[in-house]
Design a protein around this motif. Structure first.
Motif, mmCIF file in Angstrom:
data_model
loop_
_atom_site.group_PDB
_atom_site.id
_atom_site.type_symbol
_atom_site.label_atom_id
_atom_site.label_comp_id
_atom_site.label_asym_id
_atom_site.label_seq_id
_atom_site.Cartn_x
_atom_site.Cartn_y
_atom_site.Cartn_z
ATOM 1 N N SER A 226 -6.881 15.266 -12.451
ATOM 2 C CA SER A 226 -6.308 14.791 -11.184
ATOM 3 C C SER A 226 -5.419 13.572 -11.435
ATOM 4 O O SER A 226 -4.351 13.440 -10.822
ATOM 5 C CB SER A 226 -7.422 14.445 -10.192
ATOM 6 N N HIS A 230 -1.479 13.237 -10.706
ATOM 7 C CA HIS A 230 -1.035 12.162 -9.829
ATOM 8 C C HIS A 230 0.136 11.414 -10.451
ATOM 9 O O HIS A 230 1.092 11.044 -9.764
ATOM 10 C CB HIS A 230 -2.194 11.201 -9.532
ATOM 11 N N LYS A 239 -5.198 16.669 -5.526
ATOM 12 C CA LYS A 239 -6.290 16.896 -4.583
ATOM 13 C C LYS A 239 -7.186 18.049 -5.044
ATOM 14 O O LYS A 239 -8.413 18.002 -4.877
ATOM 15 C CB LYS A 239 -5.717 17.210 -3.192
ATOM 16 N N SER A 243 -11.135 17.562 -5.696
ATOM 17 C CA SER A 243 -12.111 18.392 -4.985
ATOM 18 C C SER A 243 -13.052 19.075 -5.969
ATOM 19 O O SER A 243 -14.269 19.152 -5.740
ATOM 20 C CB SER A 243 -11.405 19.440 -4.122
ATOM 21 N N TYR A 259 -9.432 10.237 -3.701
ATOM 22 C CA TYR A 259 -9.052 11.184 -2.655
ATOM 23 C C TYR A 259 -8.868 10.442 -1.335
ATOM 24 O O TYR A 259 -7.905 10.683 -0.578
ATOM 25 C CB TYR A 259 -10.119 12.266 -2.516
ATOM 26 N N LEU A 263 -5.477 10.240 1.112
ATOM 27 C CA LEU A 263 -5.504 10.612 2.525
ATOM 28 C C LEU A 263 -5.110 9.437 3.419
ATOM 29 O O LEU A 263 -4.431 9.614 4.437
ATOM 30 C CB LEU A 263 -6.901 11.111 2.906
#
Length: 331
Positions: A226, A230, A239, A243, A259, A263
């Motif tokens: 991740s 990113h 994401k 997850s 995360y 958001l």
């Protein structure tokens, strides 16, 4: 902390102690009242000279990412039981991980007098690396490579040393050799993936996936995927792997925090707040989670609640610069 755990497997067994003169100050820290830690804190209050209790408490503190408290307890365990080699190994390892090479060397030299294990020679090199003393570390590692050029542990430290020296090409070559001769040596293969990640090489993706296959209960390769995506600006994949990391390890506070931060930047404040809350519930001493939740309240205009969460962040990490900055604005 991932690397720390990999280098010194014995740390999964440890728990540690702090100096008696420091106990009153250290025991005031909220982390020592955490439900996972409090039984050991209570036991220490009744038996403050029992080195094993400090050693056991450190395991819980380490799980909570409370590195300074872990180091304090380990130092006390060593002081109370200086003949115990496991305590010295654990203290040396966390000192190295925290960049305190000189302090680690004191313990390592004592270990070398107690035993001639080659691992303690490697630890000496790692202590020099922690202090960025490349020539001293290089001398030790070159000697070990001359004796056994295919030892995966030596090759791993050789790769790390070259990375410190900014010789990324040679660092990758050492790591590739590890992957060839010891493809299931978790630490070594991880080093190769991390080096590819650091250089934005898409080969990192394949290697992290390979590492995950070696241990499907360890969410770190997914989390590092991740972070790779990113950096590439690919939020969909970021994401996705956050997850997946949470699905594998529902206590992975850093994944919840990352995360939640994404958001929050997308103005999904309610969802972000829930993720930060999950991080808090799984890691009650995680300052970043309190800071993140404080920021969601700040964005919603609730300055009083935001301030309370910034205070909580600073309670667990007084050096949290972002929390300090936001709190000062609200004072």
């Amino acid at each position: 902390m991932k690397i720390f755990l990999v280098i010194i497997p014995i740390l999964f067994l440890f728990s540690c102690g702090n100096k008696n003169n420091d106990n009153q100050v250290v025991n005031a820290h909220p982390a020592l009242s955490n439900p996972l830690v409090k039984p050991y804190t209570d036991a220490i209050a009744s038996d403050s000279t029992n080195a094993e209790l400090y050693f056991q408490r450190a395991e819980k503190l380490f799980d909570l990412k409370m590195e300074e408290l872990t180091e304090n307890d380990l130092a006390t365990a060593v002081r109370l039981a200086p003949e115990n080699m496991n305590y010295k190994v654990a203290l040396s390892a966390i000192l190295i991980d925290r960049g305190k090479g000189s302090a680690a060397l004191e313990q390592i030299k004592a270990l070398q007098k107690m035993s001639n294990q080659s691992d303690y020679v490697l630890m000496e090199a790692e202590a020099y690396m922690a202090d960025q003393k490349v020539p001293e570390a290089e001398k030790i590692i070159n000697n070990l490579l001359a004796q056994n050029p295919n030892d995966p542990k030596v090759l791993l430290d050789a790769s790390k040393l070259k990375a410190i020296a900014k010789d990324t090409t040679t660092a990758i070559e050492y790591a590739k050799k590890i992957a060839e001769i010891a493809p299931t040596f978790y630490d070594g293969v991880y080093q190769l993936a991390d080096l590819y990640n650091a250089t934005n090489n898409k080969e990192a993706v394949n290697w992290y996936l390979n590492i995950y296959k070696l241990d499907t209960l360890n969410a770190y390769p997914l989390y590092d995927l991740s972070r790779y995506y990113h950096k590439q600006g690919d939020l969909i994949q970021t994401k996705h792997y956050l997850s997946k990391a949470i699905a594998v390890d529902k206590s992975f506070a850093n994944a919840y925090n990352d995360y939640g931060t994404i958001l929050m930047q997308e103005d999904s404040l309610e969802k972000a707040a829930r993720l930060f809350q999950m991080a808090i519930e799984n890691a009650p001493a995680n300052a970043d989670a309190y800071y993140g939740k404080g920021m969601t309240y700040l964005k919603k205009g609730n300055k009083e609640l935001a301030k309370k969460f910034f205070i909580q962040a600073l309670t667990f990490n007084g050096k949290h610069e972002n929390a300090k900055k936001e709190y000062e604005k609200l004072k």
